[in-house]
Write a protein that holds these residues in place. Structure first.
Motif, PDB file in Angstrom:
ATOM      1  N   GLU A  70     -28.391  12.358  18.666  1.00  0.00           N
ATOM      2  CA  GLU A  70     -28.943  11.007  18.560  1.00  0.00           C
ATOM      3  C   GLU A  70     -27.803  10.040  18.291  1.00  0.00           C
ATOM      4  N   PHE A  71     -27.842   8.914  18.996  1.00  0.00           N
ATOM      5  CA  PHE A  71     -26.761   7.953  18.851  1.00  0.00           C
ATOM      6  C   PHE A  71     -27.256   6.566  19.240  1.00  0.00           C
ATOM      7  N   THR A  72     -26.471   5.560  18.881  1.00  0.00           N
ATOM      8  CA  THR A  72     -26.819   4.177  19.194  1.00  0.00           C
ATOM      9  C   THR A  72     -26.128   3.780  20.488  1.00  0.00           C
ATOM     10  N   LEU A  73     -26.889   3.154  21.359  1.00  0.00           N
ATOM     11  CA  LEU A  73     -26.405   2.775  22.677  1.00  0.00           C
ATOM     12  C   LEU A  73     -26.679   1.290  22.877  1.00  0.00           C
ATOM     13  N   MET A  74     -25.789   0.602  23.565  1.00  0.00           N
ATOM     14  CA  MET A  74     -26.055  -0.769  23.964  1.00  0.00           C
ATOM     15  C   MET A  74     -26.050  -0.834  25.484  1.00  0.00           C
ATOM     16  N   GLU A  75     -27.095  -1.413  26.037  1.00  0.00           N
ATOM     17  CA  GLU A  75     -27.149  -1.635  27.483  1.00  0.00           C
ATOM     18  C   GLU A  75     -27.524  -3.088  27.719  1.00  0.00           C
ATOM     19  N   LEU A  76     -26.950  -3.665  28.773  1.00  0.00           N
ATOM     20  CA  LEU A  76     -27.274  -5.035  29.134  1.00  0.00           C
ATOM     21  C   LEU A  76     -27.373  -5.155  30.639  1.00  0.00           C
ATOM     22  N   TYR A  77     -28.261  -6.024  31.068  1.00  0.00           N
ATOM     23  CA  TYR A  77     -28.476  -6.263  32.492  1.00  0.00           C
ATOM     24  C   TYR A  77     -28.686  -7.751  32.709  1.00  0.00           C
ATOM     25  N   GLN A  78     -28.305  -8.211  33.904  1.00  0.00           N
ATOM     26  CA  GLN A  78     -28.584  -9.595  34.261  1.00  0.00           C
ATOM     27  C   GLN A  78     -28.965  -9.670  35.737  1.00  0.00           C
ATOM     28  N   ALA A  79     -29.819 -10.630  36.040  1.00  0.00           N
ATOM     29  CA  ALA A  79     -30.265 -10.835  37.416  1.00  0.00           C
ATOM     30  C   ALA A  79     -29.209 -11.603  38.202  1.00  0.00           C
ATOM     31  N   MET A  87     -19.198  -5.834  35.516  1.00  0.00           N
ATOM     32  CA  MET A  87     -17.870  -5.449  35.022  1.00  0.00           C
ATOM     33  C   MET A  87     -17.151  -6.662  34.442  1.00  0.00           C
ATOM     34  N   ASP A  88     -17.230  -7.818  35.116  1.00  0.00           N
ATOM     35  CA  ASP A  88     -16.609  -9.044  34.605  1.00  0.00           C
ATOM     36  C   ASP A  88     -17.183  -9.386  33.231  1.00  0.00           C
ATOM     37  N   LEU A  89     -18.505  -9.340  33.103  1.00  0.00           N
ATOM     38  CA  LEU A  89     -19.172  -9.663  31.842  1.00  0.00           C
ATOM     39  C   LEU A  89     -18.730  -8.715  30.726  1.00  0.00           C
ATOM     40  N   THR A  90     -18.661  -7.435  31.037  1.00  0.00           N
ATOM     41  CA  THR A  90     -18.295  -6.442  30.026  1.00  0.00           C
ATOM     42  C   THR A  90     -16.836  -6.579  29.616  1.00  0.00           C
ATOM     43  N   GLU A  91     -15.961  -6.867  30.560  1.00  0.00           N
ATOM     44  CA  GLU A  91     -14.549  -7.102  30.210  1.00  0.00           C
ATOM     45  C   GLU A  91     -14.433  -8.277  29.234  1.00  0.00           C
ATOM     46  N   LYS A  92     -15.151  -9.357  29.526  1.00  0.00           N
ATOM     47  CA  LYS A  92     -15.131 -10.516  28.626  1.00  0.00           C
ATOM     48  C   LYS A  92     -15.651 -10.135  27.241  1.00  0.00           C
ATOM     49  N   LEU A  93     -16.694  -9.300  27.206  1.00  0.00           N
ATOM     50  CA  LEU A  93     -17.266  -8.851  25.939  1.00  0.00           C
ATOM     51  C   LEU A  93     -16.237  -8.055  25.135  1.00  0.00           C
ATOM     52  N   TYR A  94     -15.546  -7.100  25.792  1.00  0.00           N
ATOM     53  CA  TYR A  94     -14.517  -6.319  25.105  1.00  0.00           C
ATOM     54  C   TYR A  94     -13.420  -7.217  24.534  1.00  0.00           C
ATOM     55  N   ARG A  95     -12.972  -8.175  25.343  1.00  0.00           N
ATOM     56  CA  ARG A  95     -11.906  -9.067  24.877  1.00  0.00           C
ATOM     57  C   ARG A  95     -12.369  -9.888  23.677  1.00  0.00           C
ATOM     58  N   HIS A  96     -13.583 -10.423  23.770  1.00  0.00           N
ATOM     59  CA  HIS A  96     -14.121 -11.251  22.692  1.00  0.00           C
ATOM     60  C   HIS A  96     -14.254 -10.442  21.400  1.00  0.00           C
ATOM     61  N   VAL A  97     -14.831  -9.251  21.495  1.00  0.00           N
ATOM     62  CA  VAL A  97     -15.021  -8.420  20.296  1.00  0.00           C
ATOM     63  C   VAL A  97     -13.668  -8.026  19.701  1.00  0.00           C
ATOM     64  N   ALA A  98     -12.716  -7.620  20.556  1.00  0.00           N
ATOM     65  CA  ALA A  98     -11.393  -7.243  20.049  1.00  0.00           C
ATOM     66  C   ALA A  98     -10.743  -8.405  19.302  1.00  0.00           C
ATOM     67  N   LYS A  99     -10.844  -9.598  19.875  1.00  0.00           N
ATOM     68  CA  LYS A  99     -10.225 -10.775  19.249  1.00  0.00           C
ATOM     69  C   LYS A  99     -10.915 -11.126  17.930  1.00  0.00           C
ATOM     70  N   GLU A 100     -12.257 -11.027  17.916  1.00  0.00           N
ATOM     71  CA  GLU A 100     -13.003 -11.353  16.695  1.00  0.00           C
ATOM     72  C   GLU A 100     -12.729 -10.337  15.578  1.00  0.00           C
TER      73      GLU A 100
END
Length: 198
Positions: A70-79, A87-100
């Motif tokens: 059992e583990f925690t998962l995050m999934e996101l989707y957009q129309a 991939m673009d959205l997720t890259e931005k997310l990684y950069r934002h989280v790393a910086k924060e």
């Protein structure tokens, strides 16, 4: 952010064995979800343009230092996008989280430096295995050849499903899981299917 059911009649969205239980009030056998995917995609089809969920999933499979049932998962989707947009959205997310979290888009893992500020390399799984493990799955046409290639990576092949794509993912896991040092750049792995593979 949405919250979707954990008890489901059809545990889909991933290739994993589900935990099974019984719903006494309905006298119905149900499964604990193995993925968040299916209900999130239903919401997209139903008209929500962007959805995400952070939730628990349950997979009745192996248990080791890298796998918990059992583990925690995050999934996101957009129309109105494709996997490149995701991939673009997720890259931005990684950069934002790393910086924060760390104040920088450059992370250190042991002696390894991971630079998230650069665009991630985008490779198919087949190209990544060829580049980082010197195994060319374009030249592998039988399950036995795939097992032999995986064995070269010192992987247990007794439990491979009876298709070639499974060993590709096992070899990919072998070159990425023990340490990211063999793949020091941030990369995207995508699956490219030919008509013959379908």
């Amino acid at each position: 952010e949405v919250e979707t059911p954990m008890l489901v009649s059809n545990a889909g969205g991933a290739a994993a064995r589900p935990f099974e239980t019984h719903y006494n009030a309905l006298d119905e056998d149900v499964k604990l979800r193995i993925s968040l995917e299916l209900y999130l995609k239903r919401l997209i089809v139903g008209g929500m343009e962007r959805v995400y969920e952070i939730g628990r999933v349950f997979r009745n499979e192996g248990l080791d230092t890298r796998h918990n049932p059992e583990f925690t998962l995050m999934e996101l989707y957009q129309a109105y996008t494709d996997y490149h947009g995701m991939m673009d959205l997720t890259e931005k997310l990684y950069r934002h989280v790393a910086k924060e979290v760390t104040g920088s888009e450059i992370l250190h893992y042991g002696d390894l430096e991971i630079d998230l500020s650069k665009p991630f390399e985008r490779l198919t799984m087949i190209d990544a295995v060829k580049k980082y493990a010197n195994v060319d799955f374009n030249e592998i046409h039988t399950l036995e050849e795939a097992r032999k290639a995986a064995a070269m990576m010192h992987m247990e092949t007794a439990f491979f499903p009876w298709t070639i794509p499974a060993p590709i993912s096992y070899v990919t896991e072998a070159i990425t899981a023990p340490t990211p040092a063999c793949m020091p750049e941030s990369i995207w792995l995508t699956i490219k299917l030919s008509r013959n593979a379908l």
